[in-house]
Every structure is written in C-alpha cells, then in structure tokens.
Design an enzyme around this catalytic site. Structure first.
Site, PDB file in Angstrom:
ATOM      1  N   SER A  22       0.814  -1.214   0.000  1.00 46.13           N
ATOM      2  CA  SER A  22       0.000   0.000   0.000  1.00 46.13           C
ATOM      3  C   SER A  22       0.851   1.270   0.000  1.00 46.13           C
ATOM      4  O   SER A  22       1.533   1.569  -0.968  1.00 46.13           O
ATOM      5  CB  SER A  22      -0.974  -0.048   1.178  1.00 46.13           C
ATOM      6  OG  SER A  22      -1.940   0.957   1.097  1.00 46.13           O
ATOM      7  N   ASP A  64      10.399   5.546 -10.087  1.00 45.86           N
ATOM      8  CA  ASP A  64      10.062   6.103 -11.400  1.00 45.86           C
ATOM      9  C   ASP A  64      10.807   7.397 -11.685  1.00 45.86           C
ATOM     10  O   ASP A  64      11.157   7.689 -12.836  1.00 45.86           O
ATOM     11  CB  ASP A  64       8.550   6.347 -11.500  1.00 45.86           C
ATOM     12  CG  ASP A  64       7.779   5.061 -11.789  1.00 45.86           C
ATOM     13  OD1 ASP A  64       8.415   3.991 -11.849  1.00 45.86           O
ATOM     14  OD2 ASP A  64       6.550   5.127 -11.939  1.00 45.86           O
ATOM     15  N   LYS A  95      -0.603  -4.350  -3.210  1.00 49.19           N
ATOM     16  CA  LYS A  95      -1.910  -3.777  -2.884  1.00 49.19           C
ATOM     17  C   LYS A  95      -1.980  -2.382  -3.511  1.00 49.19           C
ATOM     18  O   LYS A  95      -1.538  -1.401  -2.934  1.00 49.19           O
ATOM     19  CB  LYS A  95      -2.125  -3.694  -1.375  1.00 49.19           C
ATOM     20  CG  LYS A  95      -3.496  -3.122  -1.004  1.00 49.19           C
ATOM     21  CD  LYS A  95      -3.663  -2.990   0.492  1.00 49.19           C
ATOM     22  CE  LYS A  95      -5.015  -2.367   0.828  1.00 49.19           C
ATOM     23  NZ  LYS A  95      -5.133  -0.968   0.340  1.00 49.19           N
TER      24      LYS A  95
END
Length: 437
Positions: A288, A299, A313
């Site tokens: 999460s 990224d 998740k």
C-alpha cells in the site's frame, strides 16, 4: 406484522429509487430487493435462535461489502474506533496487518517490536485457527475481533507457513504503540526505517534526517530507507514522505470507475536529502503506502529499490462514516505510479533483487596462506598477541539458519539485504568521488 415489515422495506427501496419500474434493469433491481426482503423476513421469523433486526441488517451489509474484494468491509462502532486509534499510532492487539486469502487470515506484515513480531510471526503466514477455532468460514472482521482482547491475555494461533507443517504460537496481547520511524547511523550512511504510515510518519522522518545530518554533517554519504514489512497506512503520509525527497513531478495518481474521479498529487519542491543517493529496501511485506513511496522514488530515478517484489496492494479504500457510529471501508480506486504503472496484484519490482539471508562466516576451504607455511618470515613489525576467538565455530546452530530472524532485521551483521544496501551506497559514493577526480 411480518408482512407489514416487508411492505415497509419495499416502500423504502421504492422511495430511494422511484424510477425502478421505468426499464427492465430497474425492474430486475426491484425484484432482487424484494428477494432480500423475503429472506430477511424468513430468517427473522424462523431462525432457530432469536436475532435482532440490527444484527441481521449488519450481517447483510458485511456480506455485501466483504464479497467485493479483500479490503472492503463494514466497521461497527468498535471496529471504527479501533481503526482511528491505529492511524493515530496506538492501539491494542497483537501487532499484525492482515487480509483474507482463500478463506484464511493472511499476515501482510508484523509490526516491529510488537507481540506478534517478537513471537516470530512473518509476512505471508496464514492463520488457520484462533484459540482452536477454525478461521475458515469467518469474515475478516470476525477474525480480527477474536484476535483482539484485554492487555496481558494470551491467544493461541495456528500458523501455516509455506510447505512447513502447521504449528501453534502463543502470543500475549499488549497495547501496540507504533513508533513509525526509527533511525541511526551506520558509519557514514544514515539508516531510516519506516514501520507504518501514521499521522506522525512525515514529521518523524524529518526529525530523523535532521539528527543524522547533525551527527554526520558533510560526511553523510547516503540514506537507506527501509520499508520492509511496512503494511502501509495513510495515503496523505505516503505522498508527503515521497515529496520530502522529490523536487518536482507526479507522486501518485488514483483512478476510479469514472474518469472524472481521477486525482493526481505532485511534488511541491525541495529535496530534504539534497540529492544524496538513496536505497529503498522492500520485500513481500511492503504494501500500500510503502509501495506508493517506492514506486514514486523509483520512477523518478531518485532512489535504487533493492530487495524482493512488494505485496501488490494497489487499491485505495475510502472510509465512509455511517449512521450508528459505524463506517464502511469501500475500495473506490486503483493507484498508479508516476510512469502509469498499476501495482495492483503485481507489486513493485526492485531494481536489484536481493533475497533475504543470514550472513555467516565460512572457512577458507583448506586454502593455505603464507602465515600457515612452516618457517615463514614475519613481516618485520611487532604485533600484539591476540586472544583466541571462541566464536569461530562454523557449525553452530545459529549459523545453519539461512533466513534472518525478525530480531536481526536491521542489523547489518546479520541482515543480508541491509548489508548490500550499505555496500551499494558506499560504492556509489566512491564512484562519484572518482568522477570528480
């Protein structure tokens, strides 16, 4: 009386949706609601034990939400109160984040320094029985209620771990005070561990970094951000933690069923670490909110992610307070990393995969060195005579253990993943110095 109640229920449904009879789809919905009313009345009248209307309706709501996905559910007033206490960083229980899988309770992650953690519960464990009562057939709320209880009382859980035979663990309940941020210095590297994302996480991170900077000053070579076995928490805290290390760009986006509901969060500028290299540690217990942070830093190439693939998740739950002091937790969106990746059921794949293992010293395989040869020359400088090391036995039971224990996680002498992260940061620092020269 029972007939009147059915009519009343149907009337309520008609009032809330007066257009039911306008088309075939609405007619079908009305038929299904009528079916619910009939089942409700039959259970209310003929079930072997008397039940209250409240119990029946709450059970129906629980079933409806629980059937959607593993993370939606109904919270009665007590569960709602417990959830709010947990996000504030203090609550009672065993200290594990759980979900449901194939009818069993699955441990997403044990929380550091809690009863479950100290008892040896691991991420991925399946709980099959609670105090001898089978979990199969329970919903998640019922199982969690059984695991909660008065402080200093014990509970026995049966664990199924991989291909091992099921075994029992006895755990003593306690007040769980989550210290969501821990930090220390490892030589010239700052080590920061995030155990969860509570209301105090970002402020704790800032304080931890300031303490590391004050201690090392310009000698600070990099940061290890350890989010292994971090089950997540508050979305807003995941965003602010990511923002602390990013100058610009998107952090995360969420997309629901309707395109108009899409949301994006962007960094507001200012890198707390001022460009110092960062290694993020993750594993299968990272879920999460911790996946949001790892994905954002990965990224934007702000950090190297090391470890094993995270839990996966990638959904967002909205908690909606309901009348009667309860609430429902409803999955309303998926979240996406800045590059547009959905983590749901896939997780964050590390840049460098390093499986966890216990570090152990090996013998030299019979290789002889100069000092082992008869009549070898000394090196011409006086040396101190060292006492023999009584810990050189390579056959101890501890060294046969290949996976690091929860207690040793975070100890670079035993924690293989952390040791590799520290080596990587020092290598990057050395490489940058060579480039400058």
């Amino acid at each position: 009386m029972r007939f009147l109640l059915s009519v009343t229920l149907a009337a309520v449904f008609l009032i809330s949706a007066p257009a039911f009879s306008q088309n075939a789809e609405n007619d079908d919905t009305y038929k299904q609601l009528k079916l619910f009313g009939e089942v409700f009345e039959r259970v209310r009248a003929d079930f072997v034990e008397e039940t209250s209307d409240r119990e029946l309706i709450e059970a129906a709501i629980e079933g409806m939400l629980a059937d959607l996905d593993p993370h939606s559910g109904y919270l009665d007033s007590e569960s709602f109160k417990d959830m709010r206490e947990q996000t504030r960083g203090e609550f009672g229980g065993l200290g594990i984040e759980v979900t449901m899988e194939d009818g069993l309770v699955k441990v997403v992650s044990p929380i550091d320094d809690t009863p479950a953690f100290r008892a040896g519960v691991q991420a991925g464990d399946l709980i099959t029985h609670i105090d001898g009562e089978p979990v199969m057939g329970m919903n998640l709320n019922d199982a969690v209620k059984l695991m909660r209880g008065a402080v200093d009382t014990t509970i026995e859980v049966t664990i199924r771990r991989g291909n091992e035979e099921p075994f029992d663990l006895e755990i003593t309940r306690d007040i769980i005070q989550v210290q969501s941020v821990r930090s220390r210095v490892e030589g010239d590297i700052g080590y920061i561990r995030l155990t969860s994302f509570t209301e105090q996480t970002t402020s704790g991170l800032e304080d931890a970094f300031d303490e590391i900077r004050d201690e090392l000053g310009d000698d600070l070579k990099g940061i290890v951000l350890d989010m292994r076995n971090n089950p997540g928490g508050l979305l807003e805290q995941a965003i602010s933690v990511s923002d602390a290390f990013l100058d610009r760009g998107e952090i995360v986006s969420t997309r629901g069923r309707n395109e108009d509901d899409a949301q994006r969060w962007n960094a507001e500028g200012g890198d707390m670490a001022e460009g110092l290299p960062i290694v993020v540690l993750i594993n299968g217990g990272s879920a999460s909110a911790s996946e949001i942070v790892a994905g954002a830093l990965q990224d934007h190439r702000r950090a190297i992610v090391l470890g094993t693939t995270s839990f996966g998740k990638g959904s967002v739950q909205t908690v909606v307070p309901l009348s009667g002091n309860g609430a429902m937790r409803l999955t309303t969106a998926r979240y996406y990393t800045p590059s547009g990746r959905s983590i749901q059921a896939k997780g964050i794949e590390p840049d460098i995969t390093v499986e966890q293992a216990r570090l152990e010293k090996l013998d030299n395989g019979g290789i002889r060195r100069e000092e082992d040869l008869p009549r070898h020359l000394d090196n011409g400088t006086p040396t101190e005579i060292e006492a023999p090391d009584s810990q050189q036995d390579g056959n101890s039971e501890d060294e046969e253990e290949q996976v690091v224990s929860p207690e040793d996680q975070g100890d670079p002498e035993q924690d293989y993943q952390l040791a590799r992260a520290l080596d990587l940061l020092r290598g990057l620092s050395l490489f940058s110095q060579l480039e400058m020269n």
